[in-house]
Design an enzyme around this catalytic site. Structure first.
Site, PDB file in Angstrom:
ATOM      1  CB  CYS A  33      -2.467  -1.320   8.666  1.00 42.37           C
ATOM      2  SG  CYS A  33      -1.392  -0.050   8.396  1.00 42.37           S
ATOM      3  CG  ASN A  91      -0.325  -0.137   2.579  1.00 38.60           C
ATOM      4  OD1 ASN A  91       0.849  -0.969   2.884  1.00 38.60           O
ATOM      5  ND2 ASN A  91      -0.941  -0.068   3.282  1.00 38.60           N
TER       6      ASN A  91
HETATM    7  P1  NAD Z   1       1.527  -9.725   3.122  1.00 38.39           P
HETATM    8  O1  NAD Z   1       1.655 -10.519   4.214  1.00 38.39           O
HETATM    9  O2  NAD Z   1       0.401 -11.278   1.934  1.00 38.39           O
HETATM   10  O3  NAD Z   1       2.505  -9.678   2.609  1.00 38.39           O
HETATM   11  C1  NAD Z   1       2.949  -8.360   3.636  1.00 38.39           C
HETATM   12  C2  NAD Z   1       4.922  -8.945   2.789  1.00 38.39           C
HETATM   13  O4  NAD Z   1       4.976  -9.596   3.130  1.00 38.39           O
HETATM   14  C3  NAD Z   1       4.934  -9.161   1.267  1.00 38.39           C
HETATM   15  O5  NAD Z   1       6.277  -8.685   0.803  1.00 38.39           O
HETATM   16  C4  NAD Z   1       4.919 -10.841   1.035  1.00 38.39           C
HETATM   17  O6  NAD Z   1       5.783 -10.918  -0.216  1.00 38.39           O
HETATM   18  C5  NAD Z   1       5.498 -10.983   2.306  1.00 38.39           C
HETATM   19  N1  NAD Z   1       5.567 -12.212   2.778  1.00 38.39           N
HETATM   20  C6  NAD Z   1       4.605 -13.222   1.924  1.00 38.39           C
HETATM   21  N2  NAD Z   1       4.662 -14.770   2.264  1.00 38.39           N
HETATM   22  C7  NAD Z   1       6.071 -13.991   3.979  1.00 38.39           C
HETATM   23  C8  NAD Z   1       6.398 -15.779   4.536  1.00 38.39           C
HETATM   24  N3  NAD Z   1       5.841 -16.276   4.674  1.00 38.39           N
HETATM   25  N4  NAD Z   1       7.906 -15.472   4.775  1.00 38.39           N
HETATM   26  C9  NAD Z   1       8.881 -13.991   4.990  1.00 38.39           C
HETATM   27  N5  NAD Z   1       7.681 -12.776   3.753  1.00 38.39           N
HETATM   28  C10 NAD Z   1       6.670 -13.528   3.274  1.00 38.39           C
HETATM   29  O7  NAD Z   1       0.370  -8.422   3.132  1.00 38.39           O
HETATM   30  P2  NAD Z   1      -0.341  -7.630   2.026  1.00 38.39           P
HETATM   31  O8  NAD Z   1      -1.351  -7.720   0.926  1.00 38.39           O
HETATM   32  O9  NAD Z   1       1.449  -7.128   1.170  1.00 38.39           O
HETATM   33  O10 NAD Z   1      -0.490  -5.856   2.641  1.00 38.39           O
HETATM   34  C11 NAD Z   1      -1.694  -5.885   3.413  1.00 38.39           C
HETATM   35  C12 NAD Z   1      -1.546  -6.178   5.037  1.00 38.39           C
HETATM   36  O11 NAD Z   1      -0.159  -5.685   5.517  1.00 38.39           O
HETATM   37  C13 NAD Z   1      -2.275  -5.940   5.734  1.00 38.39           C
HETATM   38  O12 NAD Z   1      -3.078  -6.991   6.571  1.00 38.39           O
HETATM   39  C14 NAD Z   1      -2.210  -4.385   6.566  1.00 38.39           C
HETATM   40  O13 NAD Z   1      -3.181  -4.149   7.525  1.00 38.39           O
HETATM   41  C15 NAD Z   1      -0.790  -4.445   6.294  1.00 38.39           C
HETATM   42  N6  NAD Z   1       0.082  -3.553   6.443  1.00 38.39           N
HETATM   43  C16 NAD Z   1       0.065  -3.086   7.779  1.00 38.39           C
HETATM   44  C17 NAD Z   1       1.054  -1.803   8.440  1.00 38.39           C
HETATM   45  C18 NAD Z   1       1.089  -1.557   9.232  1.00 38.39           C
HETATM   46  O14 NAD Z   1       2.056  -0.562   9.635  1.00 38.39           O
HETATM   47  N7  NAD Z   1       0.703  -2.204  10.468  1.00 38.39           N
HETATM   48  C19 NAD Z   1       0.694  -1.022   7.221  1.00 38.39           C
HETATM   49  C20 NAD Z   1       0.667  -1.595   5.909  1.00 38.39           C
HETATM   50  C21 NAD Z   1       0.163  -2.782   5.589  1.00 38.39           C
END
Ligand code: NAD
Length: 484
Positions: free
Chosen positions: A284, A153
């Site tokens: 998020c 995002n």
């Molecule tokens: P996601 O968890 O699907 O992916 C996040 C990242 O993790 C990606 O780069 C992905 O390639 C990587 N990833 C996936 N599987 C993994 C594994 N097994 N080991 C290590 N890395 C792995 O999330 P998304 O769909 O990209 O983003 C949306 C989510 O992120 C929502 O839940 C949102 O709330 C959260 N978010 C949180 C914040 C915050 O600061 N708290 C900010 C933005 C988004």
């Protein structure tokens, strides 16, 4: 504009390609057209990046904090100079409208680089006096190589929020952006090099989950900082624990905004709009459960529905546009599924929630009223423009229901009763509590989650504790004695 980068990865101060890795198609969310094609890292790419970061760390860590800070502050200046160009790329990467990216992405990344650049020279340990002249001093040391893993995002902001404190503390970094938005982080790497970061200090490796997981398992990585969903956070935390690595986890949320009868209606409506529809709801900390006290409920819904008519959905590059598409077809499908779930569970769809008939991944912002706590749309993180309005009667009831979630990222209260505002802020189980505003995250203040929303804090001085470690040096001024 040129959206195909020179190469997929950025390692040791230069672009690097290995076409043997799985393809990563980059799609412009506003049209559905492919705008670049990258490749996920092969084991060789991963090894090169970790080797470069490992080799660069001792020298970078030995620079004075002031020198490291100078590089970060220069990078901040370059980002600001190129804000429009960076913002256009952010829009191509994510689909977010330029009216947002011009003020929220490269600028917020620059704020982080400037803030931690300024702080770098003042990072110190302390002196502790002990009896008989003995004393201890602590050294604040880098952790080593930090692995950053990003969500889709806010790609520029996420990379900078991690890189700025990590580099300020003398760590080096390998950043793996989300596979959905891999372009902007490469530009940040170019800019850090231009600002004077030595080769290997900040590297970018592209890939999917398995590539991130492989890097995390590598003993050369000392710390991971993830922004992502709760399920990914659990896997990352487990893997970090197996290697006894430090972890910062910024995860999802289902945050409440509580609006009391005595609130300033216009401000509360603005907060509900910002906290649900900015970035098409892909934030998020969004306040997706809006609890409205019964006396103000109808006025609130009426005003909200009226103001939602002014949302301008359209070409994200047009600066008049205020609503862009969902980041991907997959995310659009997920959000449409939740809209259907809301309808079938009996929530009242007051406005929006419709798939827009144009290329790309578009949905109109959805407003549900008469939502109850047990409905799926009130329980699960949707990560799209879907607002749930719930009714309540008493303060105690509102607080209990606001906290009735596994998440704990943020919470907001709107009231003109001073003591009630602070009672609510104290009672919220959330990393950030807002009083009469919502979703502001300046770099000077800690940001992070309670409960399932994560571990650790980003931004502010608090981040320093998560990107450095203390070594205790005990100095004896006396002969050492032993019992025999
Ligand atoms: P996601 O968890 O699907 O992916 C996040 C990242 O993790 C990606 O780069 C992905 O390639 C990587 N990833 C996936 N599987 C993994 C594994 N097994 N080991 C290590 N890395 C792995 O999330 P998304 O769909 O990209 O983003 C949306 C989510 O992120 C929502 O839940 C949102 O709330 C959260 N978010 C949180 C914040 C915050 O600061 N708290 C900010 C933005 C988004």
């Amino acid at each position: 504009m040129q959206t195909q980068p020179t190469a997929s990865h950025y390692i040791d101060g230069a672009y690097h390609e290995d076409e043997g890795g799985e393809a990563i198609p980059v799609v412009y969310a506003a049209t559905g057209a492919e705008i670049a094609r990258l490749h996920a890292a092969t084991p060789d790419v991963i090894d090169r990046a970790l080797a470069a970061a490992t080799a660069a760390q001792p020298a970078w860590g030995a620079w004075s904090g002031t020198e490291r800070g100078r590089v970060l502050r220069r990078a901040a200046d370059i980002l600001r100079e190129r804000n429009r160009e960076m913002s256009q790329l952010e829009t191509m990467d994510t689909g977010k409208p330029l009216s947002e990216t011009l003020i929220a992405d490269a600028t917020s990344a620059a704020d982080a680089l400037e803030y931690f650049g300024g702080l770098a020279g003042s990072l110190t340990g302390e002196h502790i006096q002990l009896p008989d002249g003995d004393f201890v001093y602590t050294r604040r040391e880098a952790l080593g190589v930090v692995l950053g893993i990003g969500a889709w995002n806010y790609p520029t902001q996420i990379a900078a929020w991690k890189a700025a404190p990590a580099l300020a503390c003398g760590n080096t970094m390998v950043m793996k952006p989300s596979e959905t938005t891999p372009l902007c982080t490469l530009k940040l790497a170019e800019i850090l090099t231009e600002a004077g970061a030595p080769p290997g200090v900040f590297n970018v490796v592209q890939g999917y989950g398995p590539q991130a997981a492989a890097m995390l398992e590598d003993p050369r990585v000392a710390k991971v900082s993830l922004t992502g969903s709760v399920p990914t956070g659990k896997k990352v935390y487990q893997s970090a624990a197996a290697g006894m690595k430090h972890a910062t986890l910024e995860l999802g949320g289902k945050s409440p905004i509580v609006v009391f009868d005595d609130a300033d209606l216009e401000s509360a409506v603005s907060a509900a709009i910002n906290g649900n529809f900015y970035s098409s709801g892909q934030i998020c900390s969004n306040g997706t459960r809006v609890f409205v006290q019964k006396g103000i409920k109808e006025a609130f819904l009426e005003r909200l529905a009226e103001r939602m008519k002014d949302a301008r959905l359209g070409d994200p590059m047009d600066e008049e546009t205020t609503i862009g598409p969902m980041v991907s077809e997959r995310q659009l499908g997920i959000v449409m599924g939740y809209v259907e779930a809301g309808k079938s569970e009996g929530a009242r769809l007051v406005a929006g929630g419709e798939r827009v008939d144009r290329d790309g991944f578009w949905i109109t912002p959805a407003l549900f009223a008469d939502v109850t706590d047990d409905m799926i749309i009130a329980k699960e993180e949707i990560f799209g423009p879907v607002m749930s309005v719930l009714d309540f009667e008493t303060e105690a009831e509102a607080l209990e229901r606001a906290n009735g979630t596994e998440f704990g990222l943020a919470a907001g209260v709107f009231t003109n009763d001073l003591t009630r505002a602070h009672r609510m802020a104290a009672g919220f189980q959330a990393g950030t509590a807002y009083i009469n505003t919502y979703n502001l995250t300046p770099v000077e203040v800690p940001f992070g989650g309670m409960k399932m929303s994560g571990v650790g804090r980003e931004n502010s001085k608090a981040a320093i504790e998560h990107y450095s470690q203390l070594k205790t040096v005990y100095v004896s001024m006396n002969p050492t004695e032993a019992p025999f």
